[in-house]
Design a protein around this motif. Structure first.
Motif, PDB file in Angstrom:
ATOM      1  N   THR A  88       0.655  -1.210  -0.237  1.00  0.00           N
ATOM      2  CA  THR A  88      -0.096   0.166   0.030  1.00  0.00           C
ATOM      3  C   THR A  88       0.724   1.302   0.009  1.00  0.00           C
ATOM      4  O   THR A  88       0.709   2.191  -0.833  1.00  0.00           O
ATOM      5  N   TRP A  89       1.693   1.216   0.797  1.00  0.00           N
ATOM      6  CA  TRP A  89       3.074   2.249   0.864  1.00  0.00           C
ATOM      7  C   TRP A  89       4.170   1.565   1.471  1.00  0.00           C
ATOM      8  O   TRP A  89       4.019   0.624   2.127  1.00  0.00           O
ATOM      9  N   GLN A  90       5.401   2.238   1.191  1.00  0.00           N
ATOM     10  CA  GLN A  90       6.625   1.762   1.538  1.00  0.00           C
ATOM     11  C   GLN A  90       7.491   2.877   1.725  1.00  0.00           C
ATOM     12  O   GLN A  90       7.529   3.836   0.917  1.00  0.00           O
ATOM     13  N   THR A  91       8.311   2.758   2.841  1.00  0.00           N
ATOM     14  CA  THR A  91       9.315   3.900   2.758  1.00  0.00           C
ATOM     15  C   THR A  91      10.812   3.000   3.059  1.00  0.00           C
ATOM     16  O   THR A  91      10.798   2.130   3.906  1.00  0.00           O
ATOM     17  N   ILE A  92      11.600   3.203   2.167  1.00  0.00           N
ATOM     18  CA  ILE A  92      13.066   2.638   2.365  1.00  0.00           C
ATOM     19  C   ILE A  92      13.999   3.830   2.701  1.00  0.00           C
ATOM     20  O   ILE A  92      13.919   4.613   1.993  1.00  0.00           O
ATOM     21  N   SER A  93      14.708   3.444   3.573  1.00  0.00           N
ATOM     22  CA  SER A  93      15.862   4.377   3.978  1.00  0.00           C
ATOM     23  C   SER A  93      17.211   3.613   4.076  1.00  0.00           C
ATOM     24  O   SER A  93      17.130   2.587   4.411  1.00  0.00           O
ATOM     25  N   ALA A  94      18.195   4.306   4.176  1.00  0.00           N
ATOM     26  CA  ALA A  94      19.437   3.942   4.473  1.00  0.00           C
ATOM     27  C   ALA A  94      20.257   4.409   5.699  1.00  0.00           C
ATOM     28  O   ALA A  94      20.121   5.497   5.788  1.00  0.00           O
ATOM     29  N   ALA A  95      20.856   3.796   6.758  1.00  0.00           N
ATOM     30  CA  ALA A  95      21.532   4.312   7.479  1.00  0.00           C
ATOM     31  C   ALA A  95      22.606   3.492   8.221  1.00  0.00           C
ATOM     32  O   ALA A  95      22.927   2.250   7.626  1.00  0.00           O
ATOM     33  N   VAL A  96      23.322   4.078   8.932  1.00  0.00           N
ATOM     34  CA  VAL A  96      24.608   3.385   9.348  1.00  0.00           C
ATOM     35  C   VAL A  96      24.360   2.723  11.045  1.00  0.00           C
ATOM     36  O   VAL A  96      23.784   3.710  11.700  1.00  0.00           O
ATOM     37  N   MET A  97      24.295   1.522  11.076  1.00  0.00           N
ATOM     38  CA  MET A  97      23.896   0.899  12.296  1.00  0.00           C
ATOM     39  C   MET A  97      25.155   0.489  13.227  1.00  0.00           C
ATOM     40  O   MET A  97      26.114  -0.190  12.584  1.00  0.00           O
ATOM     41  N   HIS A  98      25.213   0.779  14.506  1.00  0.00           N
ATOM     42  CA  HIS A  98      26.351   0.469  15.277  1.00  0.00           C
ATOM     43  C   HIS A  98      25.909  -0.122  16.510  1.00  0.00           C
ATOM     44  O   HIS A  98      25.219   0.182  17.026  1.00  0.00           O
ATOM     45  N   PRO A  99      26.866  -1.478  16.755  1.00  0.00           N
ATOM     46  CA  PRO A  99      26.707  -2.016  18.054  1.00  0.00           C
ATOM     47  C   PRO A  99      27.681  -1.103  19.100  1.00  0.00           C
ATOM     48  O   PRO A  99      28.463  -0.294  18.604  1.00  0.00           O
ATOM     49  N   LEU A 100      27.439  -1.084  20.351  1.00  0.00           N
ATOM     50  CA  LEU A 100      27.945  -0.407  21.238  1.00  0.00           C
ATOM     51  C   LEU A 100      28.751  -1.368  22.183  1.00  0.00           C
ATOM     52  O   LEU A 100      28.350  -2.405  22.514  1.00  0.00           O
ATOM     53  N   GLU A 101      29.783  -0.899  22.846  1.00  0.00           N
ATOM     54  CA  GLU A 101      30.511  -1.616  23.835  1.00  0.00           C
ATOM     55  C   GLU A 101      29.511  -1.582  25.107  1.00  0.00           C
ATOM     56  O   GLU A 101      29.160  -0.681  25.326  1.00  0.00           O
ATOM     57  N   LEU A 102      29.724  -2.728  25.936  1.00  0.00           N
ATOM     58  CA  LEU A 102      28.979  -3.031  27.101  1.00  0.00           C
ATOM     59  C   LEU A 102      29.820  -2.450  28.274  1.00  0.00           C
ATOM     60  O   LEU A 102      30.884  -2.866  28.232  1.00  0.00           O
ATOM     61  N   THR A 103      29.290  -1.738  29.055  1.00  0.00           N
ATOM     62  CA  THR A 103      29.770  -0.993  30.252  1.00  0.00           C
ATOM     63  C   THR A 103      29.110  -1.368  31.474  1.00  0.00           C
ATOM     64  O   THR A 103      27.987  -1.865  31.547  1.00  0.00           O
ATOM     65  N   GLN A 104      29.411  -0.926  32.538  1.00  0.00           N
ATOM     66  CA  GLN A 104      28.839  -0.767  33.949  1.00  0.00           C
ATOM     67  C   GLN A 104      28.705  -2.493  34.254  1.00  0.00           C
ATOM     68  O   GLN A 104      27.867  -2.833  35.097  1.00  0.00           O
ATOM     69  N   THR A 105      29.923  -3.077  34.024  1.00  0.00           N
ATOM     70  CA  THR A 105      29.992  -4.531  34.557  1.00  0.00           C
ATOM     71  C   THR A 105      30.054  -4.380  35.924  1.00  0.00           C
ATOM     72  O   THR A 105      30.842  -3.738  36.633  1.00  0.00           O
ATOM     73  N   HIS A 106      29.225  -5.588  36.518  1.00  0.00           N
ATOM     74  CA  HIS A 106      29.241  -5.514  38.165  1.00  0.00           C
ATOM     75  C   HIS A 106      29.671  -6.866  38.481  1.00  0.00           C
ATOM     76  O   HIS A 106      28.971  -7.814  37.987  1.00  0.00           O
ATOM     77  N   LYS A 107      30.179  -7.022  39.697  1.00  0.00           N
ATOM     78  CA  LYS A 107      30.458  -8.493  40.056  1.00  0.00           C
ATOM     79  C   LYS A 107      29.967  -8.402  41.681  1.00  0.00           C
ATOM     80  O   LYS A 107      29.911  -7.403  42.297  1.00  0.00           O
ATOM     81  N   LEU A 108      29.434  -9.712  41.993  1.00  0.00           N
ATOM     82  CA  LEU A 108      28.845  -9.989  43.337  1.00  0.00           C
ATOM     83  C   LEU A 108      29.484 -11.367  43.670  1.00  0.00           C
ATOM     84  O   LEU A 108      29.759 -12.306  42.912  1.00  0.00           O
ATOM     85  N   VAL A 109      29.782 -11.567  45.094  1.00  0.00           N
ATOM     86  CA  VAL A 109      29.951 -12.786  45.614  1.00  0.00           C
ATOM     87  C   VAL A 109      28.981 -13.258  46.714  1.00  0.00           C
ATOM     88  O   VAL A 109      28.431 -12.260  47.493  1.00  0.00           O
ATOM     89  N   THR A 110      28.095 -14.500  46.503  1.00  0.00           N
ATOM     90  CA  THR A 110      27.026 -14.521  47.179  1.00  0.00           C
ATOM     91  C   THR A 110      26.949 -16.001  47.681  1.00  0.00           C
ATOM     92  O   THR A 110      28.054 -16.798  47.220  1.00  0.00           O
ATOM     93  N   THR A 111      26.132 -16.469  48.415  1.00  0.00           N
ATOM     94  CA  THR A 111      25.798 -17.595  48.879  1.00  0.00           C
ATOM     95  C   THR A 111      24.937 -18.482  47.948  1.00  0.00           C
ATOM     96  O   THR A 111      24.545 -17.887  46.665  1.00  0.00           O
ATOM     97  N   ASP A 112      25.083 -19.726  47.818  1.00  0.00           N
ATOM     98  CA  ASP A 112      24.780 -20.587  46.684  1.00  0.00           C
ATOM     99  C   ASP A 112      23.090 -20.304  46.553  1.00  0.00           C
ATOM    100  O   ASP A 112      22.615 -20.770  45.326  1.00  0.00           O
ATOM    101  N   ASP A 113      22.102 -20.079  47.345  1.00  0.00           N
ATOM    102  CA  ASP A 113      20.918 -19.924  47.366  1.00  0.00           C
ATOM    103  C   ASP A 113      20.405 -18.575  46.439  1.00  0.00           C
ATOM    104  O   ASP A 113      19.363 -18.213  46.310  1.00  0.00           O
ATOM    105  N   THR A 114      21.407 -17.601  46.209  1.00  0.00           N
ATOM    106  CA  THR A 114      21.273 -16.396  45.653  1.00  0.00           C
ATOM    107  C   THR A 114      20.643 -16.886  44.010  1.00  0.00           C
ATOM    108  O   THR A 114      21.367 -17.379  43.319  1.00  0.00           O
TER     109      THR A 114
ATOM    110  N   ALA B  35      29.225 -18.846  45.293  1.00  0.00           N
ATOM    111  CA  ALA B  35      29.048 -18.096  43.921  1.00  0.00           C
ATOM    112  C   ALA B  35      29.559 -16.915  43.426  1.00  0.00           C
ATOM    113  O   ALA B  35      29.494 -15.847  44.290  1.00  0.00           O
ATOM    114  N   TYR B  36      30.331 -16.779  42.271  1.00  0.00           N
ATOM    115  CA  TYR B  36      30.597 -15.421  41.850  1.00  0.00           C
ATOM    116  C   TYR B  36      29.460 -14.868  40.643  1.00  0.00           C
ATOM    117  O   TYR B  36      29.159 -16.042  39.560  1.00  0.00           O
ATOM    118  N   TRP B  37      29.204 -13.858  40.608  1.00  0.00           N
ATOM    119  CA  TRP B  37      28.171 -13.367  39.766  1.00  0.00           C
ATOM    120  C   TRP B  37      28.662 -12.197  38.875  1.00  0.00           C
ATOM    121  O   TRP B  37      29.434 -11.376  39.512  1.00  0.00           O
TER     122      TRP B  37
END
Length: 590
Positions: free
Chosen positions: A74-100, A135-137
């Motif tokens: 019925t209608w159609q829109t076509i466009s072009a763009a540059v698509m980027h993945p980003l690096e992952l940040t704010q990684t966090h670590k925990l040490v916990t009991t097994d039941d976590t 456990a380490y998370w």
């Protein structure tokens, strides 16, 4: 999307002409029609309209491509763009009991917490087969792909180098990955694991990356780990720090890899407290008693540590050592022994008794420890514990205070009873020639040793009397010219037997004696209470047995040079004759 023979990609999806299916059912959206859920909806305001994209990597500064439209739209829109993945940040670590759980770990990570074991003593938890399990998370936030021009990373990798002494419990199976909804991904299909020494690497496959919904929530890595508690030795002293890294590829080349390092988490272990033990040797009355010796052996070691909660834990089981270990005393006196800094374990105290005393039963006891802490595991502290396991208990006056124990080991006097006989004549002078025997059973008589010079008769060397049994003392051979003495019946009683004698009460003045002899009749009824002499543990009484001389037999014939008894015989005959004459006279008168 498909690619034709010329290498041109095109869409096979058609637009929406009618929202009524072949059965005449009407739908609000083309996406509701069964079998077409994956198609794009071209209607105005369609939710997926702007999400439709064909992604392919490019390199260099320029790239030629052509956009083509399909038919039937019925209608159609076509466009072009540059698509980027980003690096992952704010990684966090925990040490916990097994039941976590994943949910708890993510919630704590969002709150900036490092797990319920961070900076804690692992002894607030229980051991499992001698190990502490925990456990380490590693949590990793995602970005929202709903934003224009953002795509998933080309590669994601977790790296964690475990501290020395900490290891995975079950190799690769101990490495688990969860998507942003908390669903566990599949090892092998969604991620791979490599282990080299202490280094653990978990790498997401393309399928694994696609399985994660990038919706600004967190996916997470969990490592199930263990460490030797060394509970048998009373734990060790150490502090373990740990971080992890997450690597993100934003391009297909390794050069585009970015690293995000977590915060540091820490777990600790502190050794259990030791105990000083002092043993005092006392007699039955509690007075210090010299002459004993003690040997202390370690015969068992802890095998389990159980925490009822973070606030309370203690040694809960021991195992017997194959070979006991002798522990030298730190200091001794004539009546006390001290062992300083005894580690947790099971011990056996073996006594060599002083002369004249009964050896105390070998004493067994546990030197233990318990932990108390706040409800969250902070403020933990150990205290030593002491428990005698001898049954029945031997120790008295046990005092446990500030890591030190004092206790007494009492000894019962090894009471032995003997008797002797003093043989005398009617003038109380020693009398030779008698022989005595004593028995409880007439068929089993025991002869006594004698000394005719002193008149003393004693029991055979090494023989002692049995308590609360009726004995008979019998003079089996009588000195010549003397009458036989009557049998003597007697018992020897310990204090516990004083009140068991029928029909009599022990005299008040003798009630506290350890041993009494009693004379009895032949049936065992008490006739006299006798306090014996005591020499250490030997109680002795002496029975004095008197023999009287026999009266000599007198002859009816005259003794040479005397009248003898003839005068008495003549007078008797005269009286008899007179009586006969009177009888005859009376008869004649009658």
């Amino acid at each position: 999307m498909q690619k034709d023979a010329a290498g041109i990609w095109y869409s096979t999806v058609h637009g929406v002409y009618d929202l009524t299916d072949v059965n005449g059912t009407s739908y609000k959206s083309y996406l509701d029609i069964e079998g077409y859920e994956s198609n794009f909806e071209d209607s105005l305001g369609g939710t997926n309209f702007q999400m439709a994209a064909l992604q392919f990597p490019v390199s260099g500064d320029a790239y030629n491509f052509t956009l083509r439209t399909g038919d039937g739209n019925t209608w159609q829109t076509i466009s072009a763009a540059v698509m980027h993945p980003l690096e992952l940040t704010q990684t966090h670590k925990l040490v916990t009991t097994d039941d976590t759980t994943y949910t708890t770990a993510v919630s704590d990570a969002k709150a900036g917490k490092s797990g319920n074991l961070h900076e804690k003593n692992l002894a607030i938890t229980s051991t499992d087969d001698g190990k502490f399990n925990f456990a380490y998370w590693v949590t990793q936030p995602t970005y929202d792909l709903g934003t224009d021009s953002l795509i998933r990373p080309f590669g994601i990798r977790f790296e964690d180098t475990l501290p020395d002494g900490i290891s995975l419990r079950d190799g690769q199976n101990s490495v688990k990955l969860y998507d942003t909804e908390g669903k566990q991904l599949k090892l092998g299909a969604d991620y791979t694991v490599t282990i080299a020494g202490q280094k653990v690497v978990a790498t997401l496959t393309d399928a694994g990356i696609q399985a994660i919904d990038f919706n600004s929530d967190m996916f997470a890595l969990r490592l199930d780990v263990k460490t030797d508690s060394q509970v048998a030795q009373g734990f060790a002293e150490w502090t373990k720090h740990n971080t992890a890294d997450v690597y993100t590829k934003t391009e297909h080349s390794d050069a585009s890899e970015y690293k995000s390092t977590t915060n540091t988490v820490t777990v600790k272990l502190h050794p259990l407290s030791t105990t000083n033990v002092t043993i005092n040797k006392v007699d039955e009355a509690g007075a210090a008693l010299a002459g004993a010796k003690f040997e202390l052996k370690k015969v068992g070691e802890p095998s389990a540590w159980t925490a009822a909660s973070f606030a309370s834990a203690e040694i809960s089981a021991y195992k017997t050592l194959t070979t006991a270990t002798t522990i030298a005393a730190s200091s001794t006196t004539e009546t006390s022994w001290t062992w300083n800094n005894l580690p947790v374990g099971q011990y056996q105290l073996i006594e060599t008794a002083p002369d004249g005393y009964v050896k105390a039963t070998d004493v067994t006891f546990n030197v233990g420890a318990k932990l108390t802490a706040n409800a969250d595991g902070t403020g933990d502290a150990y205290t030593s514990t002491f428990k005698e396991t001898t049954n029945p208990a031997v120790l008295t006056n046990v005092d446990v205070k500030d890591g030190s124990v004092t206790a007494n080991v009492p000894n019962q006097l090894d009471i032995k009873a003997v008797f002797q006989v003093k043989k005398v004549d009617q003038d109380n002078k020693p009398l030779a020639g008698a022989v005595f025997q004593y028995f409880t059973d007439v068929t089993q008589k025991t002869g006594m040793n004698k000394d005719d010079t002193t008149g003393m008769h004693t029991m055979p060397t090494g023989q002692t009397l049995e308590f609360n049994k009726l004995y008979t003392l019998n003079e089996s051979t009588v000195p010549t010219g003397y009458e036989r003495a009557e049998d003597v019946y007697f018992k020897v009683l310990k204090q516990a037997d004083f009140t068991t004698q029928t029909g009599v009460t022990v005299p008040a003045a003798l009630a506290n004696e350890k041993v009494l002899f009693v004379k009895t009749d032949k049936d065992g009824a008490v006739t006299e209470w006798i306090k014996p002499d005591q020499n250490k543990n030997i109680f002795t009484t002496t029975f004095t047995v008197e023999n009287k001389k026999q009266e000599p037999l007198q002859s009816i014939f005259p003794v040479t040079g005397g009248t003898g008894i003839m005068g008495f015989v003549i007078v008797g005959l005269i009286l008899v004759g007179a009586a006969g004459a009177l009888t005859l006279k009376r008869k004649f008168n009658d």
